[in-house]
Design a protein around this motif. Sequence first.
Motif: not given
Length: 480
Positions: A152, A305, A309-310, A313, A315, A333-334, A401, A405
């Motif tokens: 992440d 970034t 995510t971490r 939640g 991406p 990471n999406d 995103v 999201d």
Amino acid sequence: MAPTSLELSTLGHRIRHQRVSQHLTLDELGELVGVAGSQLSLIENGKREPKLSLLQAIATATGVEVTDLLSTEPPNRRAALEIELARAQSSSIFRQLGIPAVKVTKGIPDETIESILGLHRELQRREREAIATPEEARRANTELRLRMREGDNYLPEIEQLAEKQLKAAGHVSGALTHRTVSIMAEQLGFELLYVNDLPHSARSVTDLEHGRIYLPPASIPGGHGLRSMALQAMAHRLLGHQRPTDYADFLEQRLEINYFAACALMPETASVAFLSQAKKDRNLAVEDFRDAFGVTHEAAGMRLTNLLTRHLGIPLHFLRADGSGAISRVYENDDLPLPHDVTGSIEGQIVCRRWSARAAFSEHNRTTEHYQYTDTPAGTFWCSTQTGSTSDGEFSITVGVPFDDAKWFRGRETQKRATSTCPDESCCRRPPADLTARWQGKAWPSARVHMQMFSPLPRGAFPGVDDNEVYTFLDRHAQG
């Protein structure tokens, strides 16, 4: 054609081998062939080329054929080791070190020569890696990006280190001041100095002997980058970095110092609290995050970034692209379908002209962010793009995103929507059929060729930095 030094060295070793096998001294063989022993010594050491008549005499005296002496194969393992060492010590790589060559004598064991040769081979290997081809560099960069994606883009140890250093310097909240950055440097035993004659190849220079970090003039407009540069220089010390062993190591160190600077400018605890409240209000915005911590739009976007995510939640993807659409910085990471080359590298690739990263350049009002939904083969994405310009030209910063999201972000109500089918060539790369029919065979553009296409990566432990320039700079200031 004159024989090479390697050929003369091999010939000398073969003559010595035959002489010794016949239990003859230099003077004894010299007496048999009619020359002084000292002359034979020069020949055996590869310093002089013998005439054919002398070779014939030596062959007769030692009981072999001339062809045996002229063979290109070393006569034994010891000779092979000595020849390889002589070749290694005559290379430009070794000569650049400025240290004396090892003189081989009878008393030096084979194992010692092998050990020295091992050092030479490692030296040559590192030299090859230091001037790695652009393809090799892209592979190293891709491997690092994929590794960070798996985690992440989050490095907890550096997050904790940054918060510890900020607390020790007395920083509580708000934008990190230049004064606090100076205190952080002082606690590490460094003084920040702003100079006008910084080497062109370096963003900053750290004098480890005198405890000084040299930075560009403090009069740079805004000065946002000066805090980051100082923090990056400190990070090398805090993270215990050694001189990079290869280009991959150099890239990882650069990532880590950039990460530390971002953590210090936008601390995890305060940033997550700010972003969590914005998500609760369904009002996440890069520009608000940027302004809350007094950083650049790019720094704020890239910091998302590390945290979205971490901790939240969500991406996401981040892109920096130039006016032509070439990607210079990227994270995702999406599953955004980014363009890539055969090595998997994304940097330098051109994004679809229908994406927000390029569509934003056509906006008349560029003072506000450009919001857009884009339908792609991997799904629909919402993006926020801010454009800007430097002396190198235009650029855009995009944070986006997946569709589901978008509900957390300001700008989700936008009516702008585009459809991209890239990497399908018919999307935006292949000209329409009517234009192709009209102009195919009738156009001859002159391509703009970038010299870096042909250049190897910069040499040295710190690629791109001129050591001579840096050391001259340090010497000048040390004496001042």
